[in-house]
Enzyme design. Structure first.
Site, PDB file in Angstrom:
ATOM      1  N   LYS A  77      35.161 -59.422  84.416  1.00  0.00           N
ATOM      2  CA  LYS A  77      35.926 -60.550  84.961  1.00  0.00           C
ATOM      3  C   LYS A  77      36.845 -61.021  83.855  1.00  0.00           C
ATOM      4  CE  LYS A  77      36.311 -64.673  85.383  1.00  0.00           C
ATOM      5  NZ  LYS A  77      37.524 -65.467  84.990  1.00  0.00           N
ATOM      6  N   GLU A 110      28.989 -65.384  72.833  1.00  0.00           N
ATOM      7  CA  GLU A 110      29.813 -65.563  71.634  1.00  0.00           C
ATOM      8  C   GLU A 110      30.679 -66.778  71.908  1.00  0.00           C
ATOM      9  OE1 GLU A 110      32.484 -66.022  69.567  1.00  0.00           O
ATOM     10  OE2 GLU A 110      33.431 -64.055  69.874  1.00  0.00           O
ATOM     11  N   CYS A 138      38.060 -67.356  67.679  1.00  0.00           N
ATOM     12  CA  CYS A 138      36.715 -67.928  67.557  1.00  0.00           C
ATOM     13  C   CYS A 138      36.301 -68.012  66.095  1.00  0.00           C
ATOM     14  CB  CYS A 138      35.720 -67.109  68.369  1.00  0.00           C
ATOM     15  SG  CYS A 138      35.910 -65.343  68.134  1.00  0.00           S
ATOM     16  N   GLU A 177      35.655 -77.541  67.633  1.00  0.00           N
ATOM     17  CA  GLU A 177      36.613 -76.440  67.627  1.00  0.00           C
ATOM     18  C   GLU A 177      37.948 -76.963  68.181  1.00  0.00           C
ATOM     19  OE1 GLU A 177      35.660 -73.030  70.229  1.00  0.00           O
ATOM     20  OE2 GLU A 177      36.090 -71.797  68.477  1.00  0.00           O
TER      21      GLU A 177
HETATM   22  P1  NAI Z   1      35.975 -70.855  79.108  1.00  0.00           P
HETATM   23  O1  NAI Z   1      34.753 -70.565  78.328  1.00  0.00           O
HETATM   24  O2  NAI Z   1      35.837 -71.803  80.234  1.00  0.00           O
HETATM   25  O3  NAI Z   1      36.592 -69.478  79.687  1.00  0.00           O
HETATM   26  C1  NAI Z   1      36.254 -68.187  79.228  1.00  0.00           C
HETATM   27  C2  NAI Z   1      35.953 -67.286  80.413  1.00  0.00           C
HETATM   28  O4  NAI Z   1      34.873 -67.835  81.173  1.00  0.00           O
HETATM   29  C3  NAI Z   1      37.108 -67.120  81.411  1.00  0.00           C
HETATM   30  O5  NAI Z   1      37.100 -65.799  81.921  1.00  0.00           O
HETATM   31  C4  NAI Z   1      36.726 -68.095  82.525  1.00  0.00           C
HETATM   32  O6  NAI Z   1      37.271 -67.750  83.775  1.00  0.00           O
HETATM   33  C5  NAI Z   1      35.224 -67.931  82.534  1.00  0.00           C
HETATM   34  N1  NAI Z   1      34.512 -69.071  83.132  1.00  0.00           N
HETATM   35  C6  NAI Z   1      34.861 -70.377  83.126  1.00  0.00           C
HETATM   36  N2  NAI Z   1      33.938 -71.121  83.765  1.00  0.00           N
HETATM   37  C7  NAI Z   1      32.973 -70.260  84.185  1.00  0.00           C
HETATM   38  C8  NAI Z   1      31.742 -70.406  84.882  1.00  0.00           C
HETATM   39  N3  NAI Z   1      31.317 -71.607  85.305  1.00  0.00           N
HETATM   40  N4  NAI Z   1      30.986 -69.316  85.116  1.00  0.00           N
HETATM   41  C9  NAI Z   1      31.386 -68.093  84.682  1.00  0.00           C
HETATM   42  N5  NAI Z   1      32.533 -67.888  84.031  1.00  0.00           N
HETATM   43  C10 NAI Z   1      33.324 -68.953  83.776  1.00  0.00           C
HETATM   44  O7  NAI Z   1      37.075 -71.333  78.062  1.00  0.00           O
HETATM   45  P2  NAI Z   1      38.378 -72.266  78.311  1.00  0.00           P
HETATM   46  O8  NAI Z   1      38.023 -73.382  79.240  1.00  0.00           O
HETATM   47  O9  NAI Z   1      39.500 -71.415  78.678  1.00  0.00           O
HETATM   48  O10 NAI Z   1      38.659 -72.828  76.827  1.00  0.00           O
HETATM   49  C11 NAI Z   1      38.036 -74.017  76.382  1.00  0.00           C
HETATM   50  C12 NAI Z   1      37.587 -73.886  74.941  1.00  0.00           C
HETATM   51  O11 NAI Z   1      36.672 -72.818  74.831  1.00  0.00           O
HETATM   52  C13 NAI Z   1      38.670 -73.546  73.919  1.00  0.00           C
HETATM   53  O12 NAI Z   1      39.344 -74.686  73.469  1.00  0.00           O
HETATM   54  C14 NAI Z   1      37.845 -72.942  72.812  1.00  0.00           C
HETATM   55  O13 NAI Z   1      37.295 -73.962  72.010  1.00  0.00           O
HETATM   56  C15 NAI Z   1      36.732 -72.243  73.538  1.00  0.00           C
HETATM   57  N6  NAI Z   1      36.992 -70.795  73.673  1.00  0.00           N
HETATM   58  C16 NAI Z   1      36.395 -69.963  72.778  1.00  0.00           C
HETATM   59  C17 NAI Z   1      36.664 -68.611  72.796  1.00  0.00           C
HETATM   60  C18 NAI Z   1      36.029 -67.698  71.817  1.00  0.00           C
HETATM   61  O14 NAI Z   1      36.644 -66.735  71.412  1.00  0.00           O
HETATM   62  N7  NAI Z   1      34.778 -67.920  71.456  1.00  0.00           N
HETATM   63  C19 NAI Z   1      37.586 -68.025  73.770  1.00  0.00           C
HETATM   64  C20 NAI Z   1      38.129 -68.975  74.709  1.00  0.00           C
HETATM   65  C21 NAI Z   1      37.834 -70.315  74.633  1.00  0.00           C
END
Ligand code: NAI
Ligand code: MG
Length: 482
Positions: A174, A249, A283, A383
């Site tokens: 996904k 992660e 990250c 973060e």
């Molecule tokens: P997110 O964690 O919500 O999104 C990442 C993935 O999870 C996307 O594919 C999204 O569609 C999916 N997702 C979202 N809600 C979900 C759910 N309830 N069940 C299953 N999958 C779900 O991240 P978002 O909202 O885009 O970014 C917010 C913060 O997250 C950023 O400011 C950053 O701090 C952190 N982040 C960290 C990352 C890393 O590399 N560790 C990558 C992206 C975001």
């Protein structure tokens, strides 16, 4: 709009039950692509096809060296199409074109690395004396669900797809609804090399709909997730209900300790790469610099000079590696980062340079250096996920380690010094899944990566990650003696 893109489910390009998703160009704030948006029904279709692929043994019965060859061939296909994939990545994600090309190359490396190891997933035999033959085999879980973020959509997907397929799992991927288009390369590569039907599915949809449906699907056997802590928690809760393992992660707030004997000039490159590449949306970003008081002022100046040297503009204009930076992924992420800096400024932090939104149409933020940051402040704890680095001051090693370890995260950490003893002491004291000495982002696809604390659990990359995708079966055979 320069084209529309579809999901790849059961070996076919299909529309989505949730209609179409407009994918915006972060550099212009205008829609650039349309992508079919999957719903829970599409996810169920993909999982059913993956399960069927697994139950029919399409990957598992293959000789591993042959399976590995297919994985490697996928990487080769992607490498051959690197230019157009990188172009799409820059248009949907924003990063400079040269960074996008590096990301495509990085994605290919995972297929090379894990494809090479498909035949090395070996069990062992356990001696039980004359009456038994006992051995273990490492079997794939079956259906691997992989939920991908938008910051490194290709590298993050490649590491789980390549390891998942190499070990014989059928993978349902996904992608992020913000960056789904470049990931079609995985489906096209699978198609081109003749990966068995059902072994890989690449779809996008919203997190709460398609993502949650995938994470909670009863036929999913293993979950890999990279993204926010909050989403990781909800995925882990879903995994608890279906009793499947997951790898999380979840980002970090990583610190570099810079001692008074560090090579400060060389450290400028670490700052450039560590916090301004990908506009800081990494990250393992170098988001805090914990500097010895005697070099603090010089570091403030040097880091500000790095930030000021960066040209900020549309990533597509930056085809050469250089002092440049693209936009952030979305207005929401940018505004959050700008607001956090403004809040810090009200608390007394010195915004040495940057901190604002430049006068450009897309989701840009100025490269930002904050000094006089206190460890307990929000900019030093949460973060930011943007081009913002915070400087903190220390007097002795113990204080440096205390500050570096003083967040809920623990993804990576760094120590910069010419003194081997100091460096080794720090590597032992820092609570992080990876510690860099004298080079931020040292390491590669070969080195295990993952977090302590709220940065998550499980490790990606390296041989260690292969263990995420297999389960041990012990075979205990009674041998009758004549
Ligand atoms: P997110 O964690 O919500 O999104 C990442 C993935 O999870 C996307 O594919 C999204 O569609 C999916 N997702 C979202 N809600 C979900 C759910 N309830 N069940 C299953 N999958 C779900 O991240 P978002 O909202 O885009 O970014 C917010 C913060 O997250 C950023 O400011 C950053 O701090 C952190 N982040 C960290 C990352 C890393 O590399 N560790 C990558 C992206 C975001
Ligand atoms: Mg979210």
């Amino acid at each position: 709009m320069s084209g529309y893109w579809r999901n790849w489910i059961n070996g076919e390009w299909v529309d989505g039950g949730a209609g179409w998703l407009a994918v915006g160009n972060p550099a212009t704030d205008e829609p650039v692509y349309e992508h079919a948006c999957a719903d829970a029904g599409d996810v169920a279709g993909a999982v059913a096809s993956a399960l069927s692929c697994h139950e029919r043994g399409l990957l598992v019965r293959m000789r591993p060296i042959e399976r590995g060859r297919l994985v490697q061939a996928m990487g080769n296909w992607i490498a051959e199409h690197a230019d157009s994939i990188a172009d799409t990545l820059t248009h949907e994600q924003g990063k400079p074109l040269w960074e996008a090309r590096n990301e495509v190359a990085g994605a290919c490396r995972y297929f090379e690395y894990y494809g090479n190891q498909a035949a090395l997933i070996e069990g062992r035999s356990i001696p039980l004396g004359a009456d038994y033959l006992d051995y273990t085999t490492l079997e794939p879980y079956g259906v691997s669900a992989q939920i991908i973020p938008w910051n490194f959509p290709l590298e993050v997907a490649a590491r789980s797809i390549a390891a998942g397929l190499a070990t014989g799992n059928a993978c349902v991927v996904k992608t992020s609804e913000l960056t789904p288009c470049s990931s079609s390369c995985f489906a096209k590569a699978a198609e081109a090399v003749g990966l068995p039907k059902g072994a890989l599915h690449v779809l996008t949809g919203s997190g709460p709909a398609a993502g949650a449906a995938l994470a909670s699907h009863p036929d999913v056997n293993q979950i890999v997730f990279t993204g926010s802590v909050a989403t990781g928690q909800s995925i882990a809760a879903a995994a608890a209900r279906t009793v499947v393992p997951c790898v999380l992660e979840l980002g970090g707030k990583s610190a570099a300790i810079v001692h008074d004997d560090a090579d400060l000039e060389a450290f400028e490159t670490d700052v450039r790469r560590g916090i301004f590449v990908n506009a800081g949306q990494i990250c393992s970003a170098l988001s805090r610099v914990v500097a010895h008081e005697s070099v603090y002022d010089e570091l403030v100046e040097r880091m500000a000079a790095v930030a000021r040297s960066l040209a900020v503009g549309p990533g597509i204009e930056f085809s050469e590696a250089g002092p440049n930076m693209g936009p952030m992924i979305s207005a929401r992420q940018r505004d959050r980062a700008v607001d956090m800096v403004a809040e810090a400024e009200r608390e007394g932090v010195d915004v040495v340079t940057g901190g604002r939104r430049p006068d450009l149409p897309g989701h840009f933020m100025e490269p930002t250096v904050l000094s006089e940051v206190k460890p307990e402040m929000r900019v030093a704890q949460d973060e930011i996920f943007g081009p913002v680095v915070s400087l903190l001051r220390f007097r002795d090693e113990a204080e440096a380690v205390r500050i570096a370890n003083g967040t809920r995260y623990g993804l990576v950490a760094g120590v910069f010094t010419m003194d081997l003893d100091k460096a080794v002491r720090a590597t032992r004291a820092l609570r992080a899944g990876q510690v860099f000495v004298n080079e931020w982002f040292a390491g590669g696809v070969e080195t295990p990566f993952g977090g302590y604390g709220k940065s998550g659990y499980g490790r990606e990359k390296g041989r260690e990650a292969l263990m995420n995708y297999v389960q041990t079966k012990n075979v205990a055979i009674r041998i009758r003696q004549r």
